[in-house]
Design a protein around this motif. Structure first.
Motif, mmCIF file in Angstrom:
data_model
loop_
_atom_site.group_PDB
_atom_site.id
_atom_site.type_symbol
_atom_site.label_atom_id
_atom_site.label_comp_id
_atom_site.label_asym_id
_atom_site.label_seq_id
_atom_site.Cartn_x
_atom_site.Cartn_y
_atom_site.Cartn_z
ATOM 1 N N ARG A 165 -38.053 -13.433 -65.792
ATOM 2 C CA ARG A 165 -39.411 -13.852 -66.370
ATOM 3 C C ARG A 165 -40.166 -14.813 -65.506
ATOM 4 O O ARG A 165 -41.175 -15.002 -65.555
ATOM 5 N N LYS A 166 -39.596 -15.709 -64.496
ATOM 6 C CA LYS A 166 -39.984 -16.321 -63.791
ATOM 7 C C LYS A 166 -40.428 -15.819 -62.400
ATOM 8 O O LYS A 166 -40.895 -16.739 -61.283
ATOM 9 N N GLY A 167 -40.039 -14.332 -62.150
ATOM 10 C CA GLY A 167 -40.395 -13.785 -60.906
ATOM 11 C C GLY A 167 -39.438 -13.684 -59.777
ATOM 12 O O GLY A 167 -39.823 -13.069 -58.785
ATOM 13 N N TYR A 168 -38.283 -14.129 -59.927
ATOM 14 C CA TYR A 168 -37.348 -13.967 -58.922
ATOM 15 C C TYR A 168 -36.192 -13.158 -59.349
ATOM 16 O O TYR A 168 -35.775 -12.977 -60.371
ATOM 17 N N HIS A 169 -35.267 -12.694 -58.446
ATOM 18 C CA HIS A 169 -34.059 -11.738 -58.697
ATOM 19 C C HIS A 169 -32.886 -12.756 -59.198
ATOM 20 O O HIS A 169 -32.768 -13.759 -58.554
ATOM 21 N N SER A 170 -32.203 -12.264 -60.211
ATOM 22 C CA SER A 170 -31.031 -13.146 -60.756
ATOM 23 C C SER A 170 -30.215 -12.443 -61.434
ATOM 24 O O SER A 170 -30.422 -11.240 -61.843
ATOM 25 N N ILE A 171 -28.987 -13.078 -61.876
ATOM 26 C CA ILE A 171 -28.132 -12.570 -62.709
ATOM 27 C C ILE A 171 -28.557 -13.607 -64.042
ATOM 28 O O ILE A 171 -28.378 -14.706 -63.892
ATOM 29 N N ASN A 172 -28.605 -12.912 -65.395
ATOM 30 C CA ASN A 172 -28.475 -13.755 -66.530
ATOM 31 C C ASN A 172 -27.319 -13.965 -66.999
ATOM 32 O O ASN A 172 -26.614 -12.998 -67.361
ATOM 33 N N VAL A 173 -26.761 -15.151 -67.092
ATOM 34 C CA VAL A 173 -25.420 -15.701 -67.330
ATOM 35 C C VAL A 173 -25.311 -16.376 -68.879
ATOM 36 O O VAL A 173 -26.124 -17.326 -68.964
ATOM 37 N N GLN A 174 -24.750 -15.822 -69.629
ATOM 38 C CA GLN A 174 -24.659 -16.319 -70.886
ATOM 39 C C GLN A 174 -23.345 -17.218 -70.973
ATOM 40 O O GLN A 174 -22.146 -16.763 -70.413
ATOM 41 N N ALA A 175 -23.425 -18.157 -71.588
ATOM 42 C CA ALA A 175 -22.204 -19.105 -71.941
ATOM 43 C C ALA A 175 -22.329 -19.773 -73.163
ATOM 44 O O ALA A 175 -23.369 -20.086 -73.751
ATOM 45 N N ILE A 176 -21.237 -20.286 -73.683
ATOM 46 C CA ILE A 176 -20.850 -21.036 -74.804
ATOM 47 C C ILE A 176 -19.831 -22.118 -74.213
ATOM 48 O O ILE A 176 -19.016 -21.796 -73.760
ATOM 49 N N CYS A 177 -20.361 -23.288 -74.787
ATOM 50 C CA CYS A 177 -19.381 -24.598 -74.496
ATOM 51 C C CYS A 177 -19.070 -25.195 -75.778
ATOM 52 O O CYS A 177 -19.828 -25.159 -76.860
ATOM 53 N N ASP A 178 -17.840 -25.914 -75.602
ATOM 54 C CA ASP A 178 -17.487 -26.820 -76.452
ATOM 55 C C ASP A 178 -17.888 -28.309 -76.443
ATOM 56 O O ASP A 178 -18.756 -28.567 -75.313
ATOM 57 N N ASN A 179 -17.563 -29.028 -77.183
ATOM 58 C CA ASN A 179 -17.819 -30.530 -77.161
ATOM 59 C C ASN A 179 -17.681 -31.012 -75.803
ATOM 60 O O ASN A 179 -18.454 -32.105 -75.451
ATOM 61 N N ALA A 180 -16.285 -30.839 -75.135
ATOM 62 C CA ALA A 180 -15.948 -31.502 -73.783
ATOM 63 C C ALA A 180 -17.044 -31.022 -72.828
ATOM 64 O O ALA A 180 -16.652 -31.329 -71.314
ATOM 65 N N GLY A 181 -17.607 -29.796 -73.050
ATOM 66 C CA GLY A 181 -18.341 -29.104 -71.931
ATOM 67 C C GLY A 181 -17.531 -27.910 -71.015
ATOM 68 O O GLY A 181 -18.138 -27.252 -70.444
ATOM 69 N N LYS A 182 -16.425 -27.579 -71.722
ATOM 70 C CA LYS A 182 -15.678 -26.479 -71.337
ATOM 71 C C LYS A 182 -16.397 -25.278 -71.727
ATOM 72 O O LYS A 182 -16.833 -25.287 -72.813
ATOM 73 N N PHE A 183 -16.523 -24.192 -70.828
ATOM 74 C CA PHE A 183 -16.845 -22.887 -71.108
ATOM 75 C C PHE A 183 -15.818 -22.251 -72.138
ATOM 76 O O PHE A 183 -14.589 -22.153 -71.761
ATOM 77 N N THR A 184 -16.174 -21.670 -73.482
ATOM 78 C CA THR A 184 -15.229 -20.992 -74.481
ATOM 79 C C THR A 184 -15.332 -19.668 -74.271
ATOM 80 O O THR A 184 -14.585 -18.722 -74.647
ATOM 81 N N ASN A 185 -16.652 -19.522 -73.772
ATOM 82 C CA ASN A 185 -16.925 -17.764 -73.441
ATOM 83 C C ASN A 185 -17.988 -17.612 -72.398
ATOM 84 O O ASN A 185 -18.952 -18.609 -72.124
ATOM 85 N N ILE A 186 -17.983 -16.716 -71.530
ATOM 86 C CA ILE A 186 -18.866 -16.570 -70.576
ATOM 87 C C ILE A 186 -19.218 -14.956 -70.324
ATOM 88 O O ILE A 186 -18.048 -14.366 -70.210
ATOM 89 N N VAL A 187 -20.449 -14.570 -70.035
ATOM 90 C CA VAL A 187 -20.676 -13.418 -69.898
ATOM 91 C C VAL A 187 -21.937 -13.262 -68.362
ATOM 92 O O VAL A 187 -22.771 -13.796 -68.621
ATOM 93 N N ALA A 188 -21.178 -12.903 -67.233
ATOM 94 C CA ALA A 188 -22.042 -12.566 -66.001
ATOM 95 C C ALA A 188 -22.151 -11.423 -65.472
ATOM 96 O O ALA A 188 -21.200 -11.081 -64.730
ATOM 97 N N ARG A 189 -22.589 -10.454 -66.145
ATOM 98 C CA ARG A 189 -23.047 -9.437 -65.686
ATOM 99 C C ARG A 189 -24.372 -8.325 -65.892
ATOM 100 O O ARG A 189 -24.521 -7.378 -65.467
#
Length: 338
Positions: A165-189
């Motif tokens: 939506r900002k006009g440039y090419h990209s991969i949209n990455v979804q992530a869920i993090c916990d309180n410590a900032g660690k990713f507990t789930n990530i979807v990059a496709r």
């Protein structure tokens, strides 16, 4: 004479290969190592031990690169986002070799994702809720969800789908993090034009949460208004009509900002995620996954140091017995806590 000359030309021996001098950690001090590779020397040693089985060469022929050197080249690429040619020139390795190394190390790291990027175990949830509660008083939070974009070079296939939506090419990455900032789930496709809510609806983690969710004391995740409000996913009020709803939104925002901050920290540590990655989308997704694994490893290895544990209880006091609808649960939390 002509025959003899032809034989000399055809039978000329190939010039010996010239190997440029390669660097090692022993030539740098700790501060320079941390600046170049984003990990301290001792933690790079841990990475070498971790990745040795998949990166070790079965032969020493042709001056094969050590596991340590392969990891250093890949870490330098993740940290700088430099062109492969530039990286090759500064490390004494051909561009094609750098490309193969980055891919191989990235694939090795991604293969470790199930081990280092995983949903919290039941015994971890109480501590996670407690630490999130301390941020702004929002109860039973076990994670925050959001999307971020990794810029890529426009692909030759299905190019319009990657324009966000900002006009440039990209991969949209979804992530869920916990309180410590660690990713507990990530979807990059997913291509950049894909909406955050669609990525979540199509993700395996959504199915897992819905299947295992029994009550709000199991824990909820916080998302922005781009997601649908669910019993397990709280979004802010679009038009708050009371002070309690305003306080809910404030606490929601102060808690959910954790994921935005971690995206910023992640991209500052691995600058390749800030720059335009000039590779095919499939390879970019592998690099994103590798950086996600490294992000969690950096936290596990205290890069940077983690905060102290918090022991406040973050469970909902009393039982919620109303309809299992996201908006109803949001109203319940607002009435009892804000």
């Amino acid at each position: 004479m002509a025959a003899s000359l032809m034989f000399c030309q055809l039978g000329r021996r190939r010039n010996d290969r010239v190997f440029r001098e390669r660097f090692s950690l022993h030539t740098m001090d700790d501060e320079e190592i941390r600046k170049r590779y984003r990990f301290r020397k001792e933690n790079i040693g841990r990475l070498v031990t971790l990745l040795e089985p998949s990166l070790r060469h079965s032969t020493n022929r042709s001056h094969s690169l050590s596991t340590e050197l392969q990891i250093l080249i890949a870490l330098r690429f993740y940290a700088s986002g430099s062109f492969l040619q530039v990286l090759g020139d500064t490390t004494g390795v051909d561009k094609s070799t750098v490309s193969r190394i980055v891919l191989k190390v990235s694939q090795s790291l991604v293969s470790l994702a199930p081990r280092f990027i995983k949903w919290p175990a039941d015994e971890e949830l109480t501590s996670i809720k407690s630490e999130f509660l301390k941020l702004a008083g929002f109860p039973v939070v076990i994670g925050c969800i959001d999307g971020t974009h990794a810029r890529i070079q426009g692909p030759s296939e299905n190019e319009p789908a990657f324009v966000n939506r900002k006009g440039y090419h990209s991969i949209n990455v979804q992530a869920i993090c916990d309180n410590a900032g660690k990713f507990t789930n990530i979807v990059a496709r997913w291509p950049g034009s894909t909406h955050d809510s669609h990525i979540f609806n199509m993700s395996g983690i959504k199915q897992d949460i819905e299947r295992n969710f029994r009550s709000i004391n199991d824990g909820i995740i916080l998302g922005d208004s781009g997601y649908a409000c669910k019993p397990y996913l709280m979004t802010p009020y679009l038009r708050p009509s009371s002070q309690a709803e305003e306080r809910f939104n404030t606490a929601h925002s102060k808690t959910r900002v954790a994921i935005e901050r971690k995206f910023g920290w992640w991209k500052r540590r691995f600058h390749v995620l800030h720059s335009e990655i000039r590779m095919k989308p499939e390879r970019v997704c592998t690099i994103i996954g590798a950086c996600a694994v490294l992000h969690n490893l950096a936290i596990m290895y205290n890069e940077p140091p983690m905060d102290e544990d918090i022991t406040v209880n973050g469970n909902i006091q009393g039982n919620y017995n109303g309809p299992e609808d996201g908006k109803n649960i949001r109203n319940y939390i607002t009435q009892h806590y804000f």
